[in-house]
Motif scaffolding. Structure first.
Motif, PDB file in Angstrom:
ATOM      1  N   GLY A  92     -24.591 -15.800   7.146  1.00  0.00           N
ATOM      2  CA  GLY A  92     -25.032 -17.132   7.525  1.00  0.00           C
ATOM      3  C   GLY A  92     -25.701 -17.065   8.883  1.00  0.00           C
ATOM      4  N   ALA A 148     -20.074 -25.150   5.894  1.00  0.00           N
ATOM      5  CA  ALA A 148     -19.743 -23.942   5.135  1.00  0.00           C
ATOM      6  C   ALA A 148     -20.465 -23.940   3.790  1.00  0.00           C
ATOM      7  CB  ALA A 148     -18.241 -23.852   4.924  1.00  0.00           C
ATOM      8  N   GLY A 149     -20.450 -25.082   3.093  1.00  0.00           N
ATOM      9  CA  GLY A 149     -21.131 -25.172   1.810  1.00  0.00           C
ATOM     10  C   GLY A 149     -22.629 -25.038   1.928  1.00  0.00           C
ATOM     11  N   GLY A 152     -23.533 -21.548   2.444  1.00  0.00           N
ATOM     12  CA  GLY A 152     -23.406 -20.845   1.167  1.00  0.00           C
ATOM     13  C   GLY A 152     -24.654 -20.988   0.316  1.00  0.00           C
ATOM     14  N   ASP A 268     -16.437 -21.487  11.894  1.00  0.00           N
ATOM     15  CA  ASP A 268     -16.181 -20.449  10.903  1.00  0.00           C
ATOM     16  C   ASP A 268     -14.859 -19.764  11.236  1.00  0.00           C
ATOM     17  OD1 ASP A 268     -17.011 -18.918   8.606  1.00  0.00           O
ATOM     18  OD2 ASP A 268     -17.376 -17.265   9.967  1.00  0.00           O
ATOM     19  N   THR A 272     -11.468 -19.864   8.929  1.00  0.00           N
ATOM     20  CA  THR A 272     -10.924 -18.575   8.483  1.00  0.00           C
ATOM     21  C   THR A 272      -9.501 -18.375   8.979  1.00  0.00           C
ATOM     22  OG1 THR A 272     -13.130 -17.596   8.463  1.00  0.00           O
ATOM     23  CG2 THR A 272     -11.267 -16.083   8.525  1.00  0.00           C
ATOM     24  N   TYR A 317     -13.537 -12.736   9.194  1.00  0.00           N
ATOM     25  CA  TYR A 317     -13.918 -12.695   7.781  1.00  0.00           C
ATOM     26  C   TYR A 317     -12.802 -13.233   6.897  1.00  0.00           C
ATOM     27  CZ  TYR A 317     -18.504 -10.589   7.364  1.00  0.00           C
ATOM     28  OH  TYR A 317     -19.860 -10.395   7.364  1.00  0.00           O
ATOM     29  N   VAL A 318     -13.167 -14.170   6.043  1.00  0.00           N
ATOM     30  CA  VAL A 318     -12.181 -14.750   5.134  1.00  0.00           C
ATOM     31  C   VAL A 318     -11.707 -13.711   4.121  1.00  0.00           C
ATOM     32  CG1 VAL A 318     -13.759 -15.573   3.338  1.00  0.00           C
ATOM     33  CG2 VAL A 318     -11.662 -16.874   3.857  1.00  0.00           C
ATOM     34  N   GLU A 319     -12.469 -12.624   3.958  1.00  0.00           N
ATOM     35  CA  GLU A 319     -12.019 -11.526   3.091  1.00  0.00           C
ATOM     36  C   GLU A 319     -10.723 -10.899   3.598  1.00  0.00           C
ATOM     37  OE1 GLU A 319     -16.393 -11.791   2.132  1.00  0.00           O
ATOM     38  OE2 GLU A 319     -15.130 -12.069   3.881  1.00  0.00           O
ATOM     39  N   VAL A 366     -21.747 -14.162  -2.622  1.00  0.00           N
ATOM     40  CA  VAL A 366     -21.121 -14.652  -1.386  1.00  0.00           C
ATOM     41  C   VAL A 366     -21.467 -16.121  -1.177  1.00  0.00           C
ATOM     42  CG1 VAL A 366     -21.119 -14.467   1.125  1.00  0.00           C
ATOM     43  CG2 VAL A 366     -20.978 -12.414  -0.257  1.00  0.00           C
ATOM     44  N   GLY A 367     -22.730 -16.468  -1.411  1.00  0.00           N
ATOM     45  CA  GLY A 367     -23.151 -17.861  -1.259  1.00  0.00           C
ATOM     46  C   GLY A 367     -22.354 -18.783  -2.166  1.00  0.00           C
ATOM     47  N   MET A 370     -18.815 -19.412  -0.972  1.00  0.00           N
ATOM     48  CA  MET A 370     -18.730 -20.242   0.226  1.00  0.00           C
ATOM     49  C   MET A 370     -18.793 -21.741  -0.080  1.00  0.00           C
ATOM     50  SD  MET A 370     -20.954 -18.076   3.023  1.00  0.00           S
ATOM     51  CE  MET A 370     -20.631 -19.220   4.366  1.00  0.00           C
TER      52      MET A 370
END
Length: 446
Positions: A92, A148-149, A152, A268, A272, A317-319, A366-367, A370
């Protein structure tokens, strides 16, 4: 004998430092969790150079800088904040850096890196002085979700464009591309592979999809494998190339660039942190995140160091939630992830061999992922729905996160005034909205 004595001692030190026993975990569990987190976010080593390379940065150097920044930030987060949170250059913001700041605003990439550096310094100052709390409280939750959206959709649109699946059209602005073209066909193959592996919950699905699609591209002659001797000196093509003097020669666009870098990085991180710490059971009963200042200070320092290495804003990172799902509960998870990124530096420059058709599917996936925060918006309430929709729509349609933020915040402030719900505590919100109105007027007159 000495080796047997040393092992418990080392384990004991790790236990005490990271409080493994207190959080119900072990060195083995944390190591596996760190590896899991690494696999789920390792795609950034290939995707970030592909995006920043379109801004003119050397791809091999950006790949090495990405690994270095992710390694430094994740290890620092683990050691300082003791949370299982890994960091890397953010999706982003790298798109904003490349497509808006460099390509649309015509800011040279060394100056753009200077802006990233300065945003990290400002973030650090705001965190140390507590001003960040003022910013967070001024923006409603539905705009967090909308940003965030919108990002994405922005990332997904860039992926579709890079793949040739969506192309420009003078009559309709955009149209479906020729899917028989090699690039589009390869991207669709990559999209299928990543999608199939994702529904089977395979860790590292995006990384596997990118690698397989790249191999297909090489075997079919779409991409040529021309490896060159590797040297860590590849990093020097972007390291310390930021132009701080050039930042202060920018016109009115400087404030906008800094605001977007700062705003998106800040929220972000907040989003997260809430997601990861809640899943890890680290939040207290009042819903607060222990050590929040240490986490945000680490993030700010990581952005500063990342800019010096030669990459866009570094963020959480949300990962990381994948590592938490695997049992990670302490900073040792983040340290392991960082060490794996450090090891990846030795092969990072070969990222330049990966074609856009191979990284585009990862952007699309990824988009799509999100978009989840949009479920937090009350779409039946016009006070929330109208600003949220404007934010979500304007980010991809104007190719600018700044425009989406401007429309959303201004609409929210305006509707508050019309409903008679403005309060004295909203002064900062109305200040932001007023600045955005001035920005719109200035842009229209330019």
């Amino acid at each position: 004998m000495s080796g047997q004595d040393a092992a418990p001692t080392a384990g004991g030190r790790l236990d005490r430092y990271f409080r493994l026993g207190e959080r119900g975990t072990s060195v083995r569990t944390e190591a596996l969790a760190g590896a899991t987190t690494f696999l789920t976010m390792a795609y950034i080593v290939l995707v970030n150079p592909a995006i920043l390379g379109q801004a003119g940065l050397p791809v091999a150097s950006v790949a090495a800088a990405t690994c270095f920044a992710a390694a430094f930030a994740s290890i620092l987060m683990g050691l300082v904040a003791n949370v299982p949170l890994a960091l890397a250059p953010g999706m982003g913001l790298n798109a904003y850096f490349s497509f808006t700041v460099v390509q649309q605003m015509h800011v040279p990439w060394p100056v753009a890196l200077g802006c990233v550096f300065l945003s990290g310094v400002v973030f650090l100052i705001l965190t140390l002085t507590g001003v960040r709390q003022l910013i967070v409280s001024a923006i409603p939750q539905h705009l967090f979700a909308a940003v965030a959206g919108g990002i994405g959709l922005f990332i997904g649109f860039i992926g579709l464009k890079d793949a040739g699946i969506v192309v420009a059209n003078p009559a309709t602005f955009v149209a479906l591309g020729n899917l028989r073209e090699p690039g589009a066909a390869l991207a669709l193959l990559g999209l299928f592979i990543i999608g199939a592996l994702s529904v089977w919950n395979l860790r590292g699905a995006m990384l596997v999809g990118i690698v397989v699609t790249t191999l297909v591209a090489v075997l079919t002659g779409f991409a040529r494998m021309t490896p060159e001797p590797y040297s860590l000196t590849a990093l020097t093509q972007t390291a310390f190339k930021l132009d701080l003097a050039g930042v202060f020669r920018l016109s009115g666009g400087l404030a906008e660039i800094l605001f977007v870098f700062l705003f998106v990085d800040l929220f972000d991180n907040i989003g997260t942190l809430v997601a990861v710490t809640k899943r890890a059971g680290l939040m207290d009963k009042a819903g607060r995140i222990p050590g929040l200042n240490r986490i945000l200070i680490t993030d700010a320092v990581a952005t500063i160091v990342g800019a010096m290495a030669g990459t866009s804003t570094v963020t959480s990172y949300v990962e990381s939630a994948a590592g938490v799902q695997a049992g990670g509960r302490t900073g040792l998870t983040a340290v392991v992830t960082g060490l794996l990124f450090l090891a990846t530096m030795f092969v990072a420059p070969y990222a330049q061999l990966v074609p856009l058709a191979a990284t585009a599917p990862a952007l699309i996936i990824v988009g799509g992922l999100m978009l989840l925060p949009l479920s937090e918006v009350d779409w039946e309430d016009p006070m929330a729905a109208i600003p949220a929709f404007l934010t979500v729509a304007m980010i991809p349609l104007t190719f600018s996160i700044a425009n989406g933020l401007a429309f959303g915040i201004t609409a929210h402030a305006g509707l508050k005034l019309l409903r008679g719900k403005a309060e004295r505590a909203d002064w900062f919100l109305f200040l932001l909205a007023g600045l955005f109105v001035v920005r719109f007027v200035w842009m229209s007159a330019a």
